[in-house]
Every structure is written in structure tokens, then in C-alpha cells.
Design a protein around this motif. Sequence first.
Motif, PDB file in Angstrom:
ATOM      1  N   ILE A  66      35.487  29.250  -3.330  1.00  0.00           N
ATOM      2  CA  ILE A  66      36.557  29.383  -4.321  1.00  0.00           C
ATOM      3  C   ILE A  66      37.517  30.513  -3.936  1.00  0.00           C
ATOM      4  CG2 ILE A  66      37.006  30.135  -6.705  1.00  0.00           C
ATOM      5  CD1 ILE A  66      34.388  28.525  -7.434  1.00  0.00           C
ATOM      6  N   VAL A  67      36.970  31.652  -3.530  1.00  0.00           N
ATOM      7  CA  VAL A  67      37.798  32.804  -3.172  1.00  0.00           C
ATOM      8  C   VAL A  67      38.772  32.459  -2.046  1.00  0.00           C
ATOM      9  CG1 VAL A  67      37.685  35.093  -2.092  1.00  0.00           C
ATOM     10  CG2 VAL A  67      36.198  34.559  -3.997  1.00  0.00           C
ATOM     11  N   ASN A  68      38.353  31.584  -1.144  1.00  0.00           N
ATOM     12  CA  ASN A  68      39.181  31.232   0.007  1.00  0.00           C
ATOM     13  C   ASN A  68      40.039  29.983  -0.204  1.00  0.00           C
ATOM     14  OD1 ASN A  68      38.406  33.311   1.941  1.00  0.00           O
ATOM     15  ND2 ASN A  68      36.381  32.441   1.675  1.00  0.00           N
ATOM     16  N   ASP A  69      40.017  29.411  -1.391  1.00  0.00           N
ATOM     17  CA  ASP A  69      40.814  28.220  -1.694  1.00  0.00           C
ATOM     18  C   ASP A  69      42.263  28.653  -1.941  1.00  0.00           C
ATOM     19  OD1 ASP A  69      42.079  25.997  -2.878  1.00  0.00           O
ATOM     20  OD2 ASP A  69      40.243  25.360  -3.891  1.00  0.00           O
ATOM     21  N   PRO A  70      43.225  28.155  -1.153  1.00  0.00           N
ATOM     22  CA  PRO A  70      44.619  28.605  -1.305  1.00  0.00           C
ATOM     23  C   PRO A  70      45.310  28.109  -2.571  1.00  0.00           C
ATOM     24  CG  PRO A  70      44.486  26.851   0.323  1.00  0.00           C
ATOM     25  CD  PRO A  70      43.065  27.192  -0.065  1.00  0.00           C
ATOM     26  N   ARG A  71      44.646  27.269  -3.358  1.00  0.00           N
ATOM     27  CA  ARG A  71      45.286  26.752  -4.574  1.00  0.00           C
ATOM     28  C   ARG A  71      45.269  27.772  -5.708  1.00  0.00           C
ATOM     29  NH1 ARG A  71      42.134  21.109  -4.260  1.00  0.00           N
ATOM     30  NH2 ARG A  71      40.505  22.644  -3.894  1.00  0.00           N
ATOM     31  N   HIS A  72      44.574  28.891  -5.482  1.00  0.00           N
ATOM     32  CA  HIS A  72      44.640  29.976  -6.464  1.00  0.00           C
ATOM     33  C   HIS A  72      44.397  31.300  -5.777  1.00  0.00           C
ATOM     34  CE1 HIS A  72      40.130  29.415  -7.672  1.00  0.00           C
ATOM     35  NE2 HIS A  72      40.353  28.855  -6.512  1.00  0.00           N
ATOM     36  N   SER A  73      44.740  32.374  -6.484  1.00  0.00           N
ATOM     37  CA  SER A  73      44.643  33.725  -5.927  1.00  0.00           C
ATOM     38  C   SER A  73      44.126  34.672  -7.009  1.00  0.00           C
ATOM     39  CB  SER A  73      46.017  34.188  -5.434  1.00  0.00           C
ATOM     40  OG  SER A  73      46.928  34.243  -6.511  1.00  0.00           O
ATOM     41  N   LYS A  74      43.983  35.929  -6.633  1.00  0.00           N
ATOM     42  CA  LYS A  74      43.513  36.977  -7.547  1.00  0.00           C
ATOM     43  C   LYS A  74      42.212  36.556  -8.236  1.00  0.00           C
ATOM     44  CE  LYS A  74      48.171  38.583  -8.489  1.00  0.00           C
ATOM     45  NZ  LYS A  74      49.202  38.744  -9.495  1.00  0.00           N
TER      46      LYS A  74
END
Length: 139
Positions: A66-74
Motif C-alpha cells: 500500500i505504501v508503495n502504491d502510486p494511487r495515493h500518498s502520505k
Amino acid sequence: MPLTRLIYVSTLSKSCDSVALKDILHKSREHNITSKITGLLSHNEKYFMQCLEGSREEINRTYNYIVNDPRHSKVTIVYFEEIHSRQFGDWSMGDVPQSHLTSLLNLQFSGSDEFKPYDLTGQSAYLMLLELKQHLPSE
């Protein structure tokens, strides 16, 4: 392996539209069934707040993805604990988009009726998700 519960919040990228959201939900449900992860997702057009329950190893593996999924940040963990039993065991990934109901719960658990998950304490996020689950049918 101990059971754990993790709640995180994140900011959606501009490219995360309704099609991307459907894809996230579909792939998450498939992955979670295989990995024996259960949980609940609440979201609007800006933010995710998601609870994941499962073995510590599977939760860590999933969270790292999840942390590395570019569809979201922070991506920020707001709540983590080892647990004796699941609270969201009825869903591989329950989905609760923001609505009038969630606006009332936002006001109950925060200082605003807007969905601002970064402003919630970990305990408030957990309690809000417990309330939301009361309004979801089992899968």
C-alpha cells in the motif's frame, strides 16, 4: 502468528478516479481472501481510511504494498494493535463511501462533519469504522 489490526489514512492521487477505486477494491478483495485479511475502507474523493485485520506477517506485507502504491500518498498509520479477535471479519474489504451517514459520524468523532481522517485520533478512527460497519451488509 498473532492477529493484528492496522488503520491507516492516505491522500488519493489525482489519477485515482472511480475506475481506479473499483480496481483497488477488486484487487484488494482478491488479495485479502487469499491472505486471510479482513477490513473496511471509508473514503471520499480526497482520502482513504482503511482498517486491515489479519496475521502480523500478512498485514505487514500488505501495508508495504500500500505504501508503495502510486494511487495515493502520505500513507500514515493512525492505529495498530495486536488483537484477540477480528471486528471486521465479515468482509474481505467492506466499502463505505462518504455520505450523509458518514457526515454525521465525522461530526461525532471529530470537530467537523467533513471527512478529514488525518485529524482523527487512532481510537476515534477505530470507533468510527466500528459504527460504519453497522450499516454494511455482510459479504
